[in-house]
Write an enzyme that holds these catalytic residues in place. Structure first.
Site, mmCIF file in Angstrom:
data_model
loop_
_atom_site.group_PDB
_atom_site.id
_atom_site.type_symbol
_atom_site.label_atom_id
_atom_site.label_comp_id
_atom_site.label_asym_id
_atom_site.label_seq_id
_atom_site.Cartn_x
_atom_site.Cartn_y
_atom_site.Cartn_z
ATOM 1 N N GLU A 1 -21.359 164.168 74.705
ATOM 2 C CA GLU A 1 -22.104 163.264 73.803
ATOM 3 C C GLU A 1 -21.200 162.158 73.271
ATOM 4 O O GLU A 1 -21.294 161.768 72.100
ATOM 5 C CB GLU A 1 -22.686 164.061 72.622
ATOM 6 C CG GLU A 1 -23.546 165.251 73.023
ATOM 7 C CD GLU A 1 -24.190 165.974 71.832
ATOM 8 O OE1 GLU A 1 -24.145 165.457 70.709
ATOM 9 O OE2 GLU A 1 -24.735 167.065 72.056
ATOM 10 N N ASP B 1 -19.381 159.131 71.811
ATOM 11 C CA ASP B 1 -19.493 157.796 71.223
ATOM 12 C C ASP B 1 -18.334 157.631 70.250
ATOM 13 O O ASP B 1 -17.754 158.612 69.782
ATOM 14 C CB ASP B 1 -20.860 157.507 70.571
ATOM 15 C CG ASP B 1 -21.368 158.562 69.616
ATOM 16 O OD1 ASP B 1 -20.548 159.259 68.978
ATOM 17 O OD2 ASP B 1 -22.600 158.688 69.485
ATOM 18 N N ASN C 1 -22.079 174.205 73.480
ATOM 19 C CA ASN C 1 -21.767 172.812 73.195
ATOM 20 C C ASN C 1 -21.470 172.674 71.701
ATOM 21 O O ASN C 1 -22.210 173.219 70.872
ATOM 22 C CB ASN C 1 -23.023 171.993 73.583
ATOM 23 C CG ASN C 1 -22.837 170.502 73.597
ATOM 24 O OD1 ASN C 1 -21.892 169.999 74.195
ATOM 25 N ND2 ASN C 1 -23.754 169.780 72.945
ATOM 26 N N GLU D 1 -23.702 174.083 68.770
ATOM 27 C CA GLU D 1 -23.112 174.041 67.428
ATOM 28 C C GLU D 1 -23.140 175.372 66.666
ATOM 29 O O GLU D 1 -23.633 175.445 65.542
ATOM 30 C CB GLU D 1 -23.785 172.934 66.597
ATOM 31 C CG GLU D 1 -23.685 171.569 67.270
ATOM 32 C CD GLU D 1 -24.430 170.457 66.533
ATOM 33 O OE1 GLU D 1 -25.001 170.704 65.460
ATOM 34 O OE2 GLU D 1 -24.445 169.323 67.063
ATOM 35 N N HIS E 1 -18.091 163.038 69.293
ATOM 36 C CA HIS E 1 -18.543 161.957 68.407
ATOM 37 C C HIS E 1 -17.333 161.513 67.579
ATOM 38 O O HIS E 1 -16.982 162.154 66.593
ATOM 39 C CB HIS E 1 -19.684 162.443 67.504
ATOM 40 C CG HIS E 1 -20.919 162.810 68.259
ATOM 41 N ND1 HIS E 1 -21.687 161.863 68.911
ATOM 42 C CD2 HIS E 1 -21.515 163.998 68.493
ATOM 43 C CE1 HIS E 1 -22.709 162.460 69.506
ATOM 44 N NE2 HIS E 1 -22.626 163.759 69.277
HETATM 45 O O1 G3I Z 1 -39.947 162.613 65.622
HETATM 46 C C1 G3I Z 1 -39.901 162.038 64.314
HETATM 47 C C2 G3I Z 1 -40.998 161.021 64.135
HETATM 48 O O2 G3I Z 1 -42.237 161.685 64.221
HETATM 49 C C3 G3I Z 1 -40.830 160.345 62.772
HETATM 50 O O3 G3I Z 1 -41.786 159.352 62.638
HETATM 51 C C4 G3I Z 1 -39.432 159.727 62.682
HETATM 52 C C5 G3I Z 1 -39.203 159.068 61.324
HETATM 53 O O4 G3I Z 1 -38.015 159.500 60.707
HETATM 54 O O5 G3I Z 1 -38.473 160.742 62.856
HETATM 55 C C6 G3I Z 1 -38.553 161.352 64.138
HETATM 56 O O6 G3I Z 1 -37.563 162.336 64.247
HETATM 57 C C7 G3I Z 1 -36.250 161.868 64.420
HETATM 58 C C8 G3I Z 1 -35.742 162.391 65.755
HETATM 59 O O7 G3I Z 1 -34.386 162.044 65.926
HETATM 60 C C9 G3I Z 1 -36.539 161.829 66.941
HETATM 61 O O8 G3I Z 1 -36.416 160.441 66.994
HETATM 62 C C10 G3I Z 1 -35.395 162.401 63.299
HETATM 63 O O9 G3I Z 1 -35.770 161.797 62.074
HETATM 64 C C11 G3I Z 1 -33.934 162.117 63.574
HETATM 65 O O10 G3I Z 1 -33.134 162.776 62.606
HETATM 66 C C12 G3I Z 1 -33.560 162.642 64.946
HETATM 67 O O11 G3I Z 1 -32.184 162.341 65.170
HETATM 68 C C13 G3I Z 1 -31.597 162.993 66.276
HETATM 69 C C14 G3I Z 1 -30.507 163.937 65.797
HETATM 70 O O12 G3I Z 1 -29.882 164.530 66.931
HETATM 71 C C15 G3I Z 1 -31.066 165.029 64.904
HETATM 72 O O13 G3I Z 1 -30.092 165.949 64.585
HETATM 73 C C16 G3I Z 1 -30.967 161.930 67.168
HETATM 74 O O14 G3I Z 1 -31.998 161.093 67.714
HETATM 75 C C17 G3I Z 1 -30.183 162.601 68.299
HETATM 76 O O15 G3I Z 1 -29.490 161.613 69.019
HETATM 77 C C18 G3I Z 1 -29.196 163.571 67.694
HETATM 78 O O16 G3I Z 1 -28.469 164.201 68.719
HETATM 79 C C19 G3I Z 1 -27.500 165.163 68.301
HETATM 80 C C20 G3I Z 1 -27.407 166.217 69.409
HETATM 81 O O17 G3I Z 1 -28.671 166.751 69.674
HETATM 82 C C21 G3I Z 1 -26.430 167.326 69.028
HETATM 83 N N1 G3I Z 1 -25.133 166.774 68.684
HETATM 84 C C22 G3I Z 1 -25.163 165.719 67.683
HETATM 85 C C23 G3I Z 1 -26.108 164.589 68.094
HETATM 86 C C24 G3I Z 1 -26.054 163.450 67.117
HETATM 87 O O18 G3I Z 1 -26.526 163.840 65.862
#
Ligand code: G3I
Length: 320
Positions: free
Chosen positions: A240, A242, A176, A135, A212
Site C-alpha cells: 500500500e 504512499d 498485512n 492489521e 504508508h
Molecule cells: O461508503 C461511504 C459512503 O456511503 C459515504 O457517503 C462516504 C461519506 O463519508 O463515506 C464512504 O465510506 C468511506 C470509504 O472509504 C469508501 O469510500 C469512508 O468514509 C472512508 O473512511 C473510507 O476510507 C478508506 C479507509 O481505508 C478506511 O479505513 C480508504 O478509502 C481506503 O483507501 C483505506 O485503505 C486502508 C487499507 O484498507 C488498509 N491499510 C490502510 C489504508 C489507508 O487507510
C-alpha cells in the site's frame, strides 16, 4: 519510459501495481492509465472487498463492486490482490458489536473468508493473493483489542487462514500490516506470529508491508526487516505504498519524495523474495491521505492532473 510494471518484471518481480476504488472508475482518463499494463500489472480494490462491502448483514453477500474491480483486472490481464477478509475496521456492526461465543464467531469468520475467497477463485483469471488478516497488532506489538482477539484470542488468525486456504488452494495467503517496515516491537511481534503459524502448520505464504510513509522519514531498516521475513521462507510484498508530505508541495519536497520512493523500492529490489510493489492508488487525485491527515497529501507518483511527478522517476531509477 518502458513503464513501471514492465521494468519491475524485467527485474524479476511479479508486478508493479496500484490500488483503485469504484467511484473513480467513472473517470476515463484515470482508468486509461490504470489499465495500462506497462505501468500496472496488478490491482487491489481499496474498499470494495472489505467486510462492510461484502457481507453487510449476516449471511447476505454482495459482490457487485468487488466484481467491477476484479473484472477490470481480468480484462486488462492484471493480477488481483484480495483485500481483505478479517480487519477491525470497515467491519459491519453486526460483527463488531456482536455478542458472540467463541464457537459462533469462529463460524462467522469461516463463513465470511470462505465465501469471499471462493467467490473470487472462479471469477478471476489470475487471482494472486489475499490479505487474509489485516492489521492484527498495535504499534507497541501487543494484539489489537477487537472483537476477533477479544473473543478468540490470537486463534482467529489461523481460523481465517485455514478457511481461505480451503476456499482457494492456489491463492497466496498474506497477513498485512503497517509500521512493521522498521525493526522494532511491531515487526518483532509479526515475526513471532508467523514463526508460530509456520511451526503449527497453519497456511501462510507471505507478509504484506503496507508502507504508508512520510517524506524525509522513510524507514532505514526496511531491507533488513524484509530479509528477516524472507529467511522464514515467506514471500514479502509492499502492498500500500504512499509517501505523504505536509502541503504545499515544493520542488524540494518533490525531490526528497523521489529519493524516498527510490530507496523504498530499492529495498524490495534487493530482496529476492519481495515479489512486487503496490502503490495505494497512483494519483494524488484519489489518495486517501488528505481526508485522513489534514494538511498533508501529494503522496503518489502521479499528480492530481494525472501527470507524472519526480517520484515516478525515483521508482524508475530503483527498478532499472
Ligand atoms: O461508503 C461511504 C459512503 O456511503 C459515504 O457517503 C462516504 C461519506 O463519508 O463515506 C464512504 O465510506 C468511506 C470509504 O472509504 C469508501 O469510500 C469512508 O468514509 C472512508 O473512511 C473510507 O476510507 C478508506 C479507509 O481505508 C478506511 O479505513 C480508504 O478509502 C481506503 O483507501 C483505506 O485503505 C486502508 C487499507 O484498507 C488498509 N491499510 C490502510 C489504508 C489507508 O487507510
Amino acid at each position: 519510459t518502458a513503464g513501471l510494471n514492465t521494468l519491475a518484471k524485467a527485474a524479476g518481480k511479479l508486478y508493479f501495481g496500484s490500488a483503485t476504488d469504484n467511484p473513480e472508475l467513472s473517470d476515463s482518463a484515470y482508468v486509461k492509465i490504470l489499465s495500462n499494463v506497462k505501468e500496472f500489472g496488478q490491482i487491489t480494490p481499496g474498499n470494495s472487498m472489505k467486510w462492510d462491502a461484502t457481507e453487510p448483514t449476516r449471511g447476505t453477500f454482495t459482490f457487485t463492486n468487488g466484481d467491477v474491480v476484479a473484472n477490470l483486472a481480468k480484462a486488462n490481464g492484471q493480477l488481483l490482490r484480495g483485500h481483505n477478509c478479517v480487519w477491525h475496521n470497515q467491519l459491519p456492526s453486526w460483527v463488531s458489536n456482536g455478542q458472540f461465543t467463541a464457537a459462533d464467531l469462529t463460524s462467522v469468520i469461516q463463513n465470511h473468508c470462505s465465501t469471499v475467497v471462493s467467490h473470487y477463485k472462479g471469477q478471476i483469471l489470475r487471482s494472486y493473493s489475499w490479505d487474509v488478516v489485516n492489521e492484527p497488532f498495535n504499534d507497541d506489538g501487543t494484539w489489537r483489542s477487537d472483537v476477533f482477539y477479544n473473543t478468540l484470542n490470537s486463534s482467529y488468525v489461523s481460523i481465517a487462514l485455514k478457511a481461505a486456504r480451503a476456499a482457494d488452494p492456489n491463492a497466496k495467503l498474506y497477513i498485512n500490516d503497517y509500521n512493521i517496515e522498521n525493526s522494532g516491537a511491531k515487526a518483532t511481534a509479526m515475526l513471532n506470529l508467523v514463526k508460530q503459524l509456520i511451526a503449527d502448520g497453519v497456511p501462510i505464504d507471505g507478509v504484506g508491508f503496507q508502507s504508508h510513509f512520510i517524506v524525509g522519514s522513510v524507514p532505514t531498516s526496511f531491507q533488513t526487516v524484509l530479509e528477516q521475513f524472507a529467511a522464514l521462507g515467506l514471500e514479502v510484498a509492499i502492498t500500500e505504498l504512499d509517501i505523504r508530505m505536509t502541503l504545499p508541495e515544493t520542488d524540494a519536497l518533490l525531490a526528497q519524495q523521489a529519493k524516498d520512493y527510490e530507496s523504498v523500492v530499492q529495498a524490495c529490489m534487493n530482496v529476492e523474495k519481495c515479489v512486487g510493489i503496490t502503490i495505494w492508488d497512483y494519483t494524488d487525485k484519489y489518495s486517501w491521505v488528505p481526508s485522513t491527515f489534514s494538511g498533508q497529501g501529494a503522496a503518489l507518483p502521479w499528480d492530481s492532473n494525472l501527470a507524472i511527478k519526480p517520484a515516478y522517476n525515483g521508482i524508475v531509477a530503483a527498478l532499472s
